[in-house]
Design a protein around this motif. Structure first.
Motif, mmCIF file in Angstrom:
data_model
loop_
_atom_site.group_PDB
_atom_site.id
_atom_site.type_symbol
_atom_site.label_atom_id
_atom_site.label_comp_id
_atom_site.label_asym_id
_atom_site.label_seq_id
_atom_site.Cartn_x
_atom_site.Cartn_y
_atom_site.Cartn_z
ATOM 1 N N MET A 141 0.831 -1.169 0.000
ATOM 2 C CA MET A 141 0.000 0.000 0.000
ATOM 3 C C MET A 141 0.884 1.243 0.000
ATOM 4 O O MET A 141 1.941 1.265 0.605
ATOM 5 C CB MET A 141 -0.912 0.022 1.218
ATOM 6 N N ALA A 142 0.413 2.280 -0.661
ATOM 7 C CA ALA A 142 1.157 3.533 -0.731
ATOM 8 C C ALA A 142 1.191 4.207 0.631
ATOM 9 O O ALA A 142 0.268 4.079 1.439
ATOM 10 C CB ALA A 142 0.520 4.456 -1.757
ATOM 11 N N SER A 143 2.252 4.940 0.880
ATOM 12 C CA SER A 143 2.417 5.669 2.136
ATOM 13 C C SER A 143 3.157 6.966 1.834
ATOM 14 O O SER A 143 3.595 7.199 0.700
ATOM 15 C CB SER A 143 3.212 4.831 3.129
ATOM 16 N N CYS A 172 5.098 7.457 -1.726
ATOM 17 C CA CYS A 172 4.344 8.292 -2.669
ATOM 18 C C CYS A 172 4.398 9.742 -2.210
ATOM 19 O O CYS A 172 3.642 10.149 -1.332
ATOM 20 C CB CYS A 172 2.901 7.800 -2.764
ATOM 21 N N GLN A 173 5.286 10.493 -2.802
ATOM 22 C CA GLN A 173 5.429 11.902 -2.449
ATOM 23 C C GLN A 173 4.339 12.723 -3.140
ATOM 24 O O GLN A 173 4.188 12.657 -4.356
ATOM 25 C CB GLN A 173 6.805 12.414 -2.866
ATOM 26 N N LEU A 174 3.591 13.490 -2.345
ATOM 27 C CA LEU A 174 2.555 14.363 -2.898
ATOM 28 C C LEU A 174 3.150 15.709 -3.292
ATOM 29 O O LEU A 174 4.039 16.222 -2.596
ATOM 30 C CB LEU A 174 1.448 14.590 -1.872
ATOM 31 N N ASN A 175 2.641 16.273 -4.385
ATOM 32 C CA ASN A 175 3.080 17.618 -4.745
ATOM 33 C C ASN A 175 2.382 18.627 -3.827
ATOM 34 O O ASN A 175 1.566 18.258 -2.986
ATOM 35 C CB ASN A 175 2.840 17.894 -6.233
ATOM 36 N N GLU A 176 2.709 19.873 -3.984
ATOM 37 C CA GLU A 176 2.104 20.923 -3.167
ATOM 38 C C GLU A 176 0.631 21.089 -3.543
ATOM 39 O O GLU A 176 0.233 20.834 -4.678
ATOM 40 C CB GLU A 176 2.834 22.253 -3.378
ATOM 41 N N ALA A 177 -0.177 21.528 -2.577
ATOM 42 C CA ALA A 177 -1.595 21.785 -2.836
ATOM 43 C C ALA A 177 -1.724 22.878 -3.899
ATOM 44 O O ALA A 177 -1.007 23.878 -3.856
ATOM 45 C CB ALA A 177 -2.293 22.194 -1.552
ATOM 46 N N HIS A 178 -2.626 22.653 -4.839
ATOM 47 C CA HIS A 178 -2.838 23.614 -5.922
ATOM 48 C C HIS A 178 -4.274 23.483 -6.440
ATOM 49 O O HIS A 178 -4.924 22.456 -6.230
ATOM 50 C CB HIS A 178 -1.835 23.377 -7.059
ATOM 51 N N PRO A 179 -4.773 24.506 -7.121
ATOM 52 C CA PRO A 179 -6.108 24.396 -7.706
ATOM 53 C C PRO A 179 -6.135 23.218 -8.692
ATOM 54 O O PRO A 179 -5.121 22.924 -9.336
ATOM 55 C CB PRO A 179 -6.297 25.729 -8.435
ATOM 56 N N PRO A 180 -7.266 22.543 -8.796
ATOM 57 C CA PRO A 180 -7.326 21.373 -9.675
ATOM 58 C C PRO A 180 -7.141 21.738 -11.137
ATOM 59 O O PRO A 180 -7.620 22.772 -11.599
ATOM 60 C CB PRO A 180 -8.716 20.807 -9.420
ATOM 61 N N LYS A 181 -6.420 20.869 -11.823
ATOM 62 C CA LYS A 181 -6.239 21.012 -13.265
ATOM 63 C C LYS A 181 -7.223 20.074 -13.960
ATOM 64 O O LYS A 181 -7.954 19.324 -13.306
ATOM 65 C CB LYS A 181 -4.799 20.696 -13.644
ATOM 66 N N GLU A 182 -7.225 20.109 -15.255
ATOM 67 C CA GLU A 182 -8.201 19.351 -16.046
ATOM 68 C C GLU A 182 -8.262 17.872 -15.661
ATOM 69 O O GLU A 182 -9.339 17.300 -15.521
ATOM 70 C CB GLU A 182 -7.882 19.494 -17.537
ATOM 71 N N THR A 220 2.303 9.865 -7.420
ATOM 72 C CA THR A 220 2.280 8.733 -8.343
ATOM 73 C C THR A 220 3.097 7.576 -7.781
ATOM 74 O O THR A 220 4.156 7.779 -7.194
ATOM 75 C CB THR A 220 2.864 9.152 -9.713
ATOM 76 N N THR A 221 2.560 6.374 -7.978
ATOM 77 C CA THR A 221 3.285 5.149 -7.638
ATOM 78 C C THR A 221 3.338 4.294 -8.897
ATOM 79 O O THR A 221 2.741 4.647 -9.922
ATOM 80 C CB THR A 221 2.572 4.361 -6.516
ATOM 81 N N ALA A 222 4.017 3.165 -8.832
ATOM 82 C CA ALA A 222 4.147 2.284 -9.993
ATOM 83 C C ALA A 222 2.790 1.760 -10.466
ATOM 84 O O ALA A 222 2.631 1.429 -11.632
ATOM 85 C CB ALA A 222 5.069 1.113 -9.658
ATOM 86 N N TYR A 223 1.832 1.698 -9.579
ATOM 87 C CA TYR A 223 0.537 1.104 -9.932
ATOM 88 C C TYR A 223 -0.585 2.114 -10.100
ATOM 89 O O TYR A 223 -1.723 1.735 -10.339
ATOM 90 C CB TYR A 223 0.147 0.030 -8.906
ATOM 91 N N GLY A 224 -0.302 3.398 -9.979
ATOM 92 C CA GLY A 224 -1.346 4.381 -10.218
ATOM 93 C C GLY A 224 -1.077 5.725 -9.582
ATOM 94 O O GLY A 224 0.010 6.004 -9.082
ATOM 95 N N MET A 225 -2.105 6.535 -9.604
ATOM 96 C CA MET A 225 -2.024 7.908 -9.127
ATOM 97 C C MET A 225 -2.946 8.080 -7.920
ATOM 98 O O MET A 225 -4.062 7.547 -7.899
ATOM 99 C CB MET A 225 -2.456 8.838 -10.263
ATOM 100 N N HIS A 226 -2.478 8.824 -6.940
ATOM 101 C CA HIS A 226 -3.249 9.119 -5.737
ATOM 102 C C HIS A 226 -3.540 10.619 -5.754
ATOM 103 O O HIS A 226 -2.609 11.430 -5.799
ATOM 104 C CB HIS A 226 -2.458 8.739 -4.485
ATOM 105 N N ILE A 227 -4.820 10.961 -5.726
ATOM 106 C CA ILE A 227 -5.216 12.366 -5.746
ATOM 107 C C ILE A 227 -5.978 12.663 -4.459
ATOM 108 O O ILE A 227 -6.977 12.021 -4.164
ATOM 109 C CB ILE A 227 -6.094 12.710 -6.960
ATOM 110 N N PHE A 228 -5.479 13.621 -3.716
ATOM 111 C CA PHE A 228 -6.135 14.081 -2.499
ATOM 112 C C PHE A 228 -6.830 15.391 -2.842
ATOM 113 O O PHE A 228 -6.207 16.289 -3.416
ATOM 114 C CB PHE A 228 -5.104 14.296 -1.391
ATOM 115 N N GLY A 229 -8.101 15.500 -2.507
ATOM 116 C CA GLY A 229 -8.847 16.699 -2.850
ATOM 117 C C GLY A 229 -9.542 17.326 -1.660
ATOM 118 O O GLY A 229 -9.993 16.634 -0.739
ATOM 119 N N LYS A 230 -9.615 18.636 -1.679
ATOM 120 C CA LYS A 230 -10.318 19.411 -0.652
ATOM 121 C C LYS A 230 -11.565 19.988 -1.309
ATOM 122 O O LYS A 230 -11.470 20.792 -2.240
ATOM 123 C CB LYS A 230 -9.413 20.528 -0.125
#
Length: 141
Positions: free
Chosen positions: A1-3, A7-17, A72-82
């Protein structure tokens, strides 16, 4: 499982497309899980929105997605949203979505954040409704 270590998250930013596309695809699942949490947990978890009906609580749209953090991890993308809860006074939910293999049609809601923290008396406080100033950070629950 990702941790946070894998899985390093980028900085919080407005959502892109791309994030908007993914959250649009899982919006019904987010609303369903939020209502399930509301009815499963003690009312204290949802004190900040206790006066809202279920319909008002889930009246948000993808336009209420204010910030995201992506990793991003080898098996997919993790998106955290507010997501802002438009019928509430300063109410937000933090949602974690997984996109398998980077494909928007393979996305699912991993979880909605429920915070547990110690209070001044040494007990625990729980909440599912965050505030604007609460940082969007890594969570597993």
């Amino acid at each position: 499982m990702a941790s946070t270590e894998t899985c390093q998250l980028n900085e919080a930013h407005p959502p892109k497309e791309r994030s908007i596309e993914v959250f649009s695809a899982v919006l019904p699942e987010i609303k369903s899980q939020l209502l399930s949490l509301r009815h499963l947990h003690p009312p204290a978890y949802f004190d900040a929105v206790k006066d809202l009906s279920d319909n008002d609580l889930t009246s948000f749209t993808v336009d209420n997605l204010e910030n995201v953090r992506v990793g991003t991890t080898a098996y997919g993308m993790h998106i955290f949203g507010k997501i802002q809860l438009p019928k509430s006074d300063d109410g937000y939910i933090h949602v974690r979505v997984f996109v398998g293999g980077g494909e928007a049609d393979k996305c699912s809601v991993h979880c909605i954040h429920i915070e547990a923290k110690e209070n001044a008396e040494g007990g625990k406080e729980f909440r599912a409704i965050m505030k604007k100033e609460d940082e969007l950070k890594w969570f597993n629950e």
